[in-house]
Design a protein around this motif. Structure first.
Motif, PDB file in Angstrom:
ATOM      1  N   THR A  32       0.847  -1.194   0.000  1.00  0.00           N
ATOM      2  CA  THR A  32       0.000   0.000   0.000  1.00  0.00           C
ATOM      3  C   THR A  32       0.885   1.247   0.000  1.00  0.00           C
ATOM      4  OG1 THR A  32      -0.081   0.154   2.403  1.00  0.00           O
ATOM      5  CG2 THR A  32      -1.774  -1.209   1.340  1.00  0.00           C
ATOM      6  N   GLU A  62      -3.264  -1.612  -9.420  1.00  0.00           N
ATOM      7  CA  GLU A  62      -3.842  -2.029  -8.152  1.00  0.00           C
ATOM      8  C   GLU A  62      -4.073  -3.536  -8.172  1.00  0.00           C
ATOM      9  OE1 GLU A  62      -5.713   0.132 -10.085  1.00  0.00           O
ATOM     10  OE2 GLU A  62      -5.410   2.038  -9.093  1.00  0.00           O
ATOM     11  N   LYS A  64      -6.568  -6.412  -6.936  1.00  0.00           N
ATOM     12  CA  LYS A  64      -8.007  -6.406  -6.607  1.00  0.00           C
ATOM     13  C   LYS A  64      -8.231  -6.476  -5.115  1.00  0.00           C
ATOM     14  CE  LYS A  64     -10.409  -7.991 -10.609  1.00  0.00           C
ATOM     15  NZ  LYS A  64     -11.469  -8.835 -11.098  1.00  0.00           N
ATOM     16  N   GLY A  65      -9.246  -5.756  -4.673  1.00  0.00           N
ATOM     17  CA  GLY A  65      -9.601  -5.745  -3.259  1.00  0.00           C
ATOM     18  C   GLY A  65      -8.783  -4.729  -2.490  1.00  0.00           C
ATOM     19  N   VAL A  66      -9.278  -4.380  -1.324  1.00  0.00           N
ATOM     20  CA  VAL A  66      -8.586  -3.421  -0.473  1.00  0.00           C
ATOM     21  C   VAL A  66      -8.205  -4.090   0.841  1.00  0.00           C
ATOM     22  CG1 VAL A  66      -9.744  -1.402  -1.443  1.00  0.00           C
ATOM     23  CG2 VAL A  66     -10.758  -2.567   0.499  1.00  0.00           C
ATOM     24  N   THR A  67      -7.277  -3.465   1.554  1.00  0.00           N
ATOM     25  CA  THR A  67      -6.871  -3.968   2.861  1.00  0.00           C
ATOM     26  C   THR A  67      -7.961  -3.662   3.876  1.00  0.00           C
ATOM     27  OG1 THR A  67      -5.791  -1.912   3.505  1.00  0.00           O
ATOM     28  CG2 THR A  67      -4.436  -3.533   2.316  1.00  0.00           C
ATOM     29  N   GLU A  69      -7.754  -1.698   6.195  1.00  0.00           N
ATOM     30  CA  GLU A  69      -7.712  -0.252   6.449  1.00  0.00           C
ATOM     31  C   GLU A  69      -8.299   0.542   5.285  1.00  0.00           C
ATOM     32  OE1 GLU A  69      -4.752  -2.122   6.539  1.00  0.00           O
ATOM     33  OE2 GLU A  69      -4.947  -2.533   8.677  1.00  0.00           O
ATOM     34  N   GLY A  70      -8.616  -0.124   4.172  1.00  0.00           N
ATOM     35  CA  GLY A  70      -9.218   0.555   3.026  1.00  0.00           C
ATOM     36  C   GLY A  70      -8.239   1.011   1.962  1.00  0.00           C
ATOM     37  N   TYR A  71      -7.006   0.509   1.996  1.00  0.00           N
ATOM     38  CA  TYR A  71      -5.995   0.894   1.010  1.00  0.00           C
ATOM     39  C   TYR A  71      -5.867  -0.161  -0.074  1.00  0.00           C
ATOM     40  CZ  TYR A  71      -4.358   4.302   4.437  1.00  0.00           C
ATOM     41  OH  TYR A  71      -4.285   5.336   5.318  1.00  0.00           O
ATOM     42  N   PHE A  72      -5.560   0.302  -1.301  1.00  0.00           N
ATOM     43  CA  PHE A  72      -5.218  -0.618  -2.373  1.00  0.00           C
ATOM     44  C   PHE A  72      -3.754  -0.987  -2.254  1.00  0.00           C
ATOM     45  CE2 PHE A  72      -8.912   1.344  -4.429  1.00  0.00           C
ATOM     46  CZ  PHE A  72      -9.543   0.212  -4.931  1.00  0.00           C
ATOM     47  N   ARG A  73      -3.432  -2.189  -2.676  1.00  0.00           N
ATOM     48  CA  ARG A  73      -2.031  -2.591  -2.813  1.00  0.00           C
ATOM     49  C   ARG A  73      -1.658  -2.412  -4.276  1.00  0.00           C
ATOM     50  NH1 ARG A  73      -3.252  -6.366   1.375  1.00  0.00           N
ATOM     51  NH2 ARG A  73      -1.740  -6.065   3.045  1.00  0.00           N
ATOM     52  N   TYR A  74      -0.408  -2.083  -4.516  1.00  0.00           N
ATOM     53  CA  TYR A  74       0.077  -1.864  -5.883  1.00  0.00           C
ATOM     54  C   TYR A  74       1.167  -2.868  -6.202  1.00  0.00           C
ATOM     55  CZ  TYR A  74      -2.618   2.359  -5.660  1.00  0.00           C
ATOM     56  OH  TYR A  74      -3.672   3.223  -5.525  1.00  0.00           O
TER      57      TYR A  74
END
Length: 82
Positions: A32, A62, A64-67, A69-74
Motif C-alpha cells: 500500500t 492495483e 483487486k480488493g482493499v486492505t 484499512e481501506g488501502y489498495f495494494r500496488y
C-alpha cells in the motif's frame, strides 16, 4: 515522516528518481502507499503522487480488493522489452 511540506513541483520532479526505489520495493510483494512510505521513510502524501504518476503511465497497477484499512495494494506491471 513529519517532513515539512515541499512544493508540489519539487515532489513531482522527483518521480523519475523515486520510481526505481518504489519498483524495487514492489518486486517482493504488493504494498500500500503507507507501507511504501514507511519503507522509504518518505511522507505518505509524496508517495501517493509518485504512485499515481506511475499508475497513470502504466508502471504499476492495483491488486483487486482493499486492505482492512481501506488501502489498495500496488504491484509493478511487467513491460515487454522487445
Amino acid at each position: 515522516m513529519n517532513a515539512p511540506n515541499r512544493e508540489l513541483r519539487e515532489v513531482i520532479r522527483e518521480e523519475p528518481i523515486m520510481r526505481a526505489r518504489i519498483l524495487e520495493l514492489l518486486e517482493s510483494e504488493p504494498r500500500t502507499v503507507p507501507e511504501i512510505a514507511a519503507a522509504m521513510d518518505c511522507p505518505t502524501h509524496e508517495v501517493l503522487y509518485w504512485i499515481m504518476g506511475m499508475r497513470r503511465y502504466g508502471r504499476v497497477r492495483e491488486v483487486k480488493g482493499v486492505t482492512d484499512e481501506g488501502y489498495f495494494r500496488y504491484e509493478p506491471i511487467e513491460k515487454d522489452r522487445s
